[in-house]
Design a protein around this motif. Structure first.
Motif, short mmCIF file in Angstrom:
data_model
loop_
_atom_site.label_atom_id
_atom_site.label_comp_id
_atom_site.label_asym_id
_atom_site.label_seq_id
_atom_site.Cartn_x
_atom_site.Cartn_y
_atom_site.Cartn_z
N HIS A 1 -7.36 6.99 -4.04
CA HIS A 1 -6.29 7.22 -5.01
C HIS A 1 -6.56 8.54 -5.75
O HIS A 1 -7.65 8.74 -6.31
CB HIS A 1 -6.23 6.07 -6.02
CG HIS A 1 -5.15 6.23 -7.04
ND1 HIS A 1 -3.80 6.21 -6.73
CD2 HIS A 1 -5.21 6.42 -8.39
CE1 HIS A 1 -3.09 6.38 -7.83
NE2 HIS A 1 -3.92 6.52 -8.85
N ASP B 1 -1.36 5.04 -2.62
CA ASP B 1 -2.75 5.26 -2.23
C ASP B 1 -2.82 5.72 -0.78
O ASP B 1 -1.89 5.51 0.01
CB ASP B 1 -3.58 3.99 -2.41
CG ASP B 1 -3.78 3.63 -3.87
OD1 ASP B 1 -3.39 4.46 -4.72
OD2 ASP B 1 -4.30 2.55 -4.15
N PHE B 2 -3.96 6.34 -0.43
CA PHE B 2 -4.18 6.82 0.93
C PHE B 2 -5.18 5.90 1.63
O PHE B 2 -6.18 5.47 1.03
CB PHE B 2 -4.71 8.25 0.92
CG PHE B 2 -3.87 9.20 0.11
CD1 PHE B 2 -2.61 9.57 0.55
CD2 PHE B 2 -4.33 9.69 -1.10
CE1 PHE B 2 -1.83 10.44 -0.21
CE2 PHE B 2 -3.57 10.55 -1.85
CZ PHE B 2 -2.30 10.92 -1.40
N VAL B 3 -4.93 5.62 2.89
CA VAL B 3 -5.78 4.73 3.66
C VAL B 3 -7.03 5.48 4.13
O VAL B 3 -6.95 6.62 4.59
CB VAL B 3 -5.01 4.15 4.87
CG1 VAL B 3 -5.95 3.33 5.76
CG2 VAL B 3 -3.85 3.31 4.39
N THR C 1 -9.07 2.38 0.26
CA THR C 1 -8.05 3.33 -0.16
C THR C 1 -8.68 4.46 -0.97
O THR C 1 -9.77 4.31 -1.55
CB THR C 1 -6.98 2.65 -1.03
OG1 THR C 1 -7.60 2.11 -2.21
CG2 THR C 1 -6.27 1.55 -0.27
N LEU D 1 0.83 -1.21 0.00
CA LEU D 1 0.00 0.00 0.00
C LEU D 1 0.86 1.25 0.00
O LEU D 1 0.58 2.22 -0.71
CB LEU D 1 -0.92 -0.02 1.23
CG LEU D 1 -1.90 1.15 1.35
CD1 LEU D 1 -2.84 1.18 0.16
CD2 LEU D 1 -2.70 1.03 2.65
N THR D 2 1.94 1.22 0.78
CA THR D 2 2.86 2.38 0.80
C THR D 2 3.48 2.59 -0.57
O THR D 2 3.60 3.72 -1.05
CB THR D 2 3.95 2.16 1.85
OG1 THR D 2 3.34 1.98 3.13
CG2 THR D 2 4.89 3.35 1.91
N ASP E 1 -10.30 4.71 6.69
CA ASP E 1 -10.80 3.75 7.69
C ASP E 1 -11.88 4.45 8.53
O ASP E 1 -11.59 5.42 9.24
CB ASP E 1 -9.65 3.29 8.59
CG ASP E 1 -10.12 2.34 9.68
OD1 ASP E 1 -11.25 1.83 9.57
OD2 ASP E 1 -9.35 2.12 10.64
N SER F 1 -4.76 8.55 5.98
CA SER F 1 -3.31 8.75 5.96
C SER F 1 -2.97 10.22 6.13
O SER F 1 -3.66 11.12 5.60
CB SER F 1 -2.73 8.24 4.64
OG SER F 1 -3.05 6.89 4.43
#
Length: 962
Positions: free
Chosen positions: A514, A413-415, A512, A408-409, A417, A428
């Protein structure tokens, strides 16, 4: 008495010679006193270099204690070599005999020079004293050493036969001190060699184990340093069995190797090939130069060593620039190399001081060697440090969670949750940075996140998450727009899915985000450019037809407003384009689009359908009078002058209008009706508005049929050339013919050239028509060339149309035909009219000169009908003028007939003065022919001599059978 006198004269001569010798040597020799208790004495300042003559040298010795100067002669070991000699004088002022070692080093780095360095070598072949025992040579691997003995109070002049031109260094050593001096460096040299060897071996092993490209580059540099040390420490000469006095080539090669390997290390370590392809090309070029330098060391070692030493300095400066530049950009490899490169630059400065002689102590040379080893070790440690720091992410086994986190890193992409139980969204920190927010600003309740989403996307976002919670399965893959700190929205592709807890309820939604802002903007830009004009930004023909088709559909199915379509064509815009240039014409088109746009309402559509044509879909007005009023406003808006620099540019337009009548037709048909109305307006002079009439469609159908028939006739070869003879009026012999294209339509019969030639120009078929005409004429000319009795000056002329002369492919076509029909060029002429060449004189000059170079003749048709023939005639390479029939034929009007004779006479005189042929056209009566002959016009064509005829009929006429 005579004997006594002779002895007296000889004695006086000897005294004069002796006195002269004493004076000269007193000036040349500085007697060096050898002190006691001094371990080493530098004799270089007291040495005189003498040139030998025929392998020997004669000199006077330094005066002894008794003041006597002796004359000695020293013969070289090999008299044919004719070497130089070095002379110096030593004095023992003590009471005891002195034993010393005279040492001339093979090589010394201090003072050796940069550009043409002294690479060392044998220094002294033999040493001859003026008195006493001959010095004995002492074996030594790094210098020419001689043992000398000085008696108490003795002054000895020593003459050394040199192996080279000079003697850079000469020392007088106390024997035990010299041995201690040599032994003192043995441990240092052994240590340095050991460290250098271990570094080279270790870096080579690292390459085998690690497989990184930086290790062979570093190892190669370490091996190059080791080779340099073996030469510098006097070991390589012993290994090769040549002695250290003959290693100049290897010394130069070792220094070149240092430059090559250091450059390779810098290029590979900094990964310069990844920054730009030109770096790779530069590196390959420099590598080839360095490899050539390595080979050149075995040809001219002095120059090769000078280039190598200069290259080391240049590499240092280049490396400083690259490392500083890449370090500023945050490149970690460059940052790691900074300390080592600073030490390398300091080593360069110290080495420069040594080789230029500013530092010349005993440890200078060893310090330079030790510094090289230190630099190699630091470079090796830097390479190892970076290699292992790069490998940290791959050392050891990873769990599945860690592997996914790393993936993922790496994806960028950005997490996202959302913890449903706590109603908290975590994202993120990099996402906050992307949106210009501080870290943590995007965390919190889902309501805060919802407020950041674009209003048009909120319902879709809320519905998607609620659906996941209710269904407890599925996933969402959609675009959302999120506001940044500056208020601008960025587009993200959201991919999320629910996570179930132990009670099978959704506890969180994770996924994620993007960033696809740039991709979406590029796609929208491409979509816009595909259906909009690039200059004006207006809809293009494709979008216009799409909107018109929708308007027609609404009008038919829902009985909504009926669209009216305008087609606006700017009159004579091509002439404006040629007069003011393409860029200025584009500015005019942009101004036209803005004027027209201001007169329309939001419901209406203005489009640019071609270069100078605009179309309007009018939906805001319905009555015929209102539609006509809008059209008149558009026409008047275009008539208002455009300010163009210091002048005004006036335009007019032809506007065709059609109003949809609910018939089942397509948008293409409606637009074609407006185009037909526009053409009708243009045929009536332009600057007018015409509405579509049904009769116009039949005219268009006829024109379209003619276009299709012409295209078919060209493909089938139905168009044929006829030839009108050109005669010499003095003897009525046929000297040439003009080729005229004719079309006999199978249904409509003969079609006039004035009808099908403009049709071919309008439909873009004129190039094909012109090529067909020239090809048929060339083929027929080649056939006639084989006819017996045909004059050498016989020619066939072919007309060029205006469209052909401006065609870019015309010259290439004619060149190809001339290669195919070799030899016919001298029997062919190209005819152009004055109006054709004056429309673009510069281009016409270029084309006509090119035709002339091919060997073709050139004829100016309709001469005198323009306004600038005489002013421009000298610029064009014409060899024939054609006098138009308007000047030739006799008119009933007496005033006109009265002016014809002076005109013809003037043209005849002009042609004669310019040495240009003249042909009178349209001669139809015997009276006209007689008048032309009386005015000395020799050549003519017209119906009196024959109408245009097929090639076979003209052949019979040529043979006297017609």
């Amino acid at each position: 008495m005579r004997t006594t006198l002779s002895r007296l004269l000889i004695t006086i001569a000897v005294m004069v010679v002796t006195l002269a010798g004493m004076v000269s040597q007193a000036a040349a020799f500085e007697v060096i006193a050898v002190p006691e208790g001094i371990n080493a004495l530098n004799l270089a300042a007291g040495v005189d270099i003498l040139e030998g003559e025929d392998g020997r040298v004669q000199l006077s010795t330094a005066p002894g204690d008794d003041g006597i100067i002796r004359r000695i002669e020293v013969v070289a070991v090999d008299p044919e070599a004719d070497p130089n000699f070095a002379a110096f004088a030593l004095r023992n002022e003590g009471d005891a005999q002195i034993e010393r070692l005279l040492v001339a080093p093979f090589f010394r780095l201090p003072g050796s020079g940069v550009f043409l360095p002294d690479l060392g070598g044998a220094r002294v072949n033999a040493l001859t004293p003026s008195q006493g025992l001959r010095p004995a040579r002492v074996p030594d691997r790094e210098a020419d050493v001689f043992e000398i003995v000085l008696d108490p109070g003795a002054t000895v002049t020593l003459v050394a036969e040199l192996a080279g031109d000079d003697l850079p260094e000469l020392y007088l050593w106390e024997p035990d001190a010299y041995r201690d001096y040599v032994n003192s460096f043995t441990l240092f040299r052994g240590t340095v060699l050991g460290i250098s060897s271990l570094a080279a071996v270790f870096l080579t092993i690292m390459f085998v184990v690690k497989g990184r490209g930086v290790f062979p580059a570093t190892a190669a540099l370490a091996w190059a340093v080791l080779a340099y040390l073996l030469v510098d420490f006097g070991i390589l000469g012993q290994l090769l069995g040549t002695g250290n006095q003959a290693v100049q080539t290897w010394r130069a090669a070792a220094e070149a190797g240092l430059a090559i390997t250091l450059f390779a290390f810098l290029f590979i370590y900094l990964n310069l090939h990844r920054w730009h392809i030109r770096f790779t090309h530069l590196a390959l070029g420099l590598s080839a130069i360095f490899l050539a330098l390595l080979g050149y060391a075995f040809i001219d070692p002095v120059i090769a060593a000078g280039i190598a030493r200069t290259s080391l300095a240049l590499i240092g400066l280049l490396g400083l620039f690259l490392i500083a530049l890449l370090s500023i950009r945050g490149y970690d490899r460059a940052i790691l190399l900074v300390p080592t490169w600073v030490i390398y630059l300091a080593w360069l400065a110290y080495a420069w001081m040594v080789v230029t002689g500013q530092v010349s102590n005993d440890v200078a040379q060893s310090a330079v060697a030790g510094g090289l080893v230190l630099i190699v070790m630091l470079l090796g440690f830097t390479a190892i440090q970076h290699a292992f720091s790069d490998g940290q992410v791959s050392i050891g086994a990873l769990s599945e969670v860690e592997r996914r986190a790393l993936a993922l890193t790496g994806s960028g992409d950005f997490v996202f949750d959302w913890n449903i139980d706590r109603d908290r969204v975590n994202v993120s920190d990099e996402l906050a940075t992307r949106l210009g927010e501080r870290k943590g600003a995007l965390r919190g309740a889902i309501k805060r996140w919802l407020d950041r989403i674009h209003p048009e996307d909120r319902d879709r976002f809320r519905t998607a998450l609620d659906t996941l919670v209710e269904l407890k399965r599925g996933k969402v893959n959609s675009d959302i727009r999120v506001a940044g700190f500056d208020g601008n929205y960025r587009t993200f592709k959201m991919r999320v899915k629910p996570v179930l807890g132990s009670d099978s309820q959704v506890i969180r939604i994770v996924g994620t985000l993007h960033d696809v802002t740039d991709e979406r903007a590029a796609r929208e830009r491409l979509l816009h450019d595909a259906v909009h004009d690039s200059l004006t930004g207006l809809p293009n023909r494709q979008l216009l037809l799409d909107r018109l088709e929708r308007a027609l559909m609404r009008s038919r199915e829902f009985d909504e407003v009926k669209p009216a379509v305008f087609l606006i064509d700017i009159d004579k815009f091509t002439d404006i384009d040629e007069r003011i240039g393409h860029m200025a014409a584009d500015s005019v088109v942009l101004g036209i689009s803005r004027r027209l746009s201001r007169l329309l309402r939001p419901l209406d559509t203005l489009a640019r359908v071609s270069g100078d044509q605009f179309a309007v879909i009018l939906l805001s007005e319905q009555s015929a009078s209102q539609i006509a009023e809008v059209a008149e406003q558009l026409r008047k808006a275009l008539r208002t002058p455009f300010n163009f620099g210091d002048r005004d540019l006036s335009l007019t337009a032809s506007i065709g209008i059609t109003i949809y009548d609910n018939r089942p037709v397509s948008a293409e048909d409606v637009l074609r009706d407006a185009e037909l109305a526009m053409h009708y307006a243009k045929r009536h002079g332009g600057d007018r508005i015409e509405a579509f009439r049904a009769a116009t469609r039949s005219i268009a159908v006829y024109a379209q049929a003619m276009e299709d028939d012409l295209e078919q006739a060209l493909d089938n070869g139905d168009l044929q050339l006829l030839y009108q003879p050109i005669v010499d009026m003095h003897n009525e012999a046929v000297v040439g013919a003009e080729a005229l294209m004719r079309w006999n339509h199978p249904e409509r019969g003969p079609v006039s050239p004035s009808a099908f030639i403009p049709l071919a120009e309008r439909t873009g078929q004129i190039e094909k028509l012109g090529r067909l005409a020239f090809e048929q004429a060339a083929e027929q000319t080649r056939t006639w060339m084989n006819e017996p009795g045909l004059g050498e000056r016989f020619f066939v002329s072919v007309n060029l149309s205006a469209g052909q002369l401006t065609s870019e492919s015309l010259l290439a076509d004619i060149r190809g035909l001339m290669r195919e029909y070799r030899g016919v060029a001298r029997h062919m002429k190209l005819e152009v009219t004055e109006s054709q060449i004056m429309s673009n004189p510069e281009h016409a000059v270029y084309m006509l000169k090119a035709f002339k170079e091919l060997g073709l003749g050139l004829a100016l048709d309709d001469f005198g009908t323009g306004y600038s023939s005489l002013a421009y005639l000298h610029r064009f390479p014409f060899d024939t003028l054609k006098l138009p029939s308007a000047f030739v034929q006799i008119h009933d009007d007496a005033s006109m007939s009265h002016t014809q004779v002076p005109i013809i006479s003037s043209v005849v005189a002009l042609a004669r003065d310019l040495d240009i042929g003249l042909i009178a056209e349209g001669v139809e009566t015997a009276e006209e022919a007689e008048r032309l002959k009386s005015l000395n016009c020799r050549y003519a064509q017209g119906y009196i001599y024959g109408a245009p005829m097929p090639a076979d009929e003209l052949r019979r006429k040529l043979n006297g059978k017609g």
